[in-house]
Enzyme design. Structure first.
Site, PDB file in Angstrom:
ATOM      1  N   ASP A 125     -22.789   4.659   5.973  1.00  0.00           N
ATOM      2  CA  ASP A 125     -21.512   4.504   6.670  1.00  0.00           C
ATOM      3  C   ASP A 125     -21.414   5.672   7.645  1.00  0.00           C
ATOM      4  OD1 ASP A 125     -18.936   3.621   7.366  1.00  0.00           O
ATOM      5  OD2 ASP A 125     -18.018   4.926   5.873  1.00  0.00           O
ATOM      6  N   GLU A 148     -23.515   0.339   9.092  1.00  0.00           N
ATOM      7  CA  GLU A 148     -22.379  -0.416   9.602  1.00  0.00           C
ATOM      8  C   GLU A 148     -22.348  -0.323  11.123  1.00  0.00           C
ATOM      9  OE1 GLU A 148     -18.319  -0.881   7.494  1.00  0.00           O
ATOM     10  OE2 GLU A 148     -18.137   0.837   8.838  1.00  0.00           O
ATOM     11  N   ASP A 197     -16.149   7.089   1.818  1.00  0.00           N
ATOM     12  CA  ASP A 197     -17.286   6.862   2.709  1.00  0.00           C
ATOM     13  C   ASP A 197     -18.524   6.451   1.908  1.00  0.00           C
ATOM     14  OD1 ASP A 197     -16.008   7.651   5.284  1.00  0.00           O
ATOM     15  OD2 ASP A 197     -15.813   9.563   4.237  1.00  0.00           O
TER      16      ASP A 197
END
Length: 179
Positions: free
Chosen positions: A7, A67, A139
């Protein structure tokens, strides 16, 4: 197959490692790489690179996923996120690994069942799919969700039972997986 989910973020870069064996998922490790917000941009990116490289050396994933970046109202913030994302793409490439890229809504839809799920829902479903996991922060939870999503899409339909399927009234059926 060992999967590392990332992430991306300049202040906090979440990472999560899972093992996918057919329809079985198990947690390996997770954490957050942090950069000093008082340092200049180049030093922050270097720090993230070194920390993420260490994660790769310690856990030796077979594949990685990240992502995709969404554009927000703050153009400067979006550019900085893009630079941190560049580091997150560079490190797996240096290890010769393929990198999957997933939109945030696709990750949420895969893990939770709805594309606009709240962070708490993602955290909860990651814990359901990886029993006993201790998540090192939001996260890291997102990174584990990205890894689960990548395991699902890179292995085909075999993980559908593990990930749950939406039922006719908007709920989820979850099958707990134990090793």
């Amino acid at each position: 197959m060992r999967v590392l989910g990332i992430d991306p973020g300049l202040r906090n870069l979440g990472w999560g490692v899972i093992e996918a064996d057919g329809s079985r998922l198990s947690h390996v490790a997770n954490g957050v790489c942090q950069s000093d917000s008082g340092a200049d941009l180049a030093q922050r990116l270097l720090s993230l690179h070194e920390q993420l490289t260490d994660v790769f050396n310690r856990f030796q994933p077979d594949t990685a996923a990240i992502e995709q970046t969404f554009v927000n109202k703050d153009a400067v913030g979006t550019l900085k996120l893009g630079q941190a994302r560049g580091v997150a793409l560079l490190v797996p490439a240096q290890f010769g690994l393929p990198v999957g890229e997933y939109a945030p809504n696709k990750v949420k839809k895969t893990v939770v069942g709805v594309g606009h799920a709240a962070k708490q829902q993602v955290d909860h479903m990651v814990k359901m799919q990886l029993p006993g996991v201790v998540i090192e922060g939001p996260d890291a939870a997102d990174a584990l969700a990205i890894a689960i999503c990548h395991a699902h899409y890179s292995r085909g339909p075999g993980l559908n039972a593990t990930l749950g399927a939406a039922d006719g009234i908007g709920g989820l059926r979850i099958k707990e997986v134990r090793r």
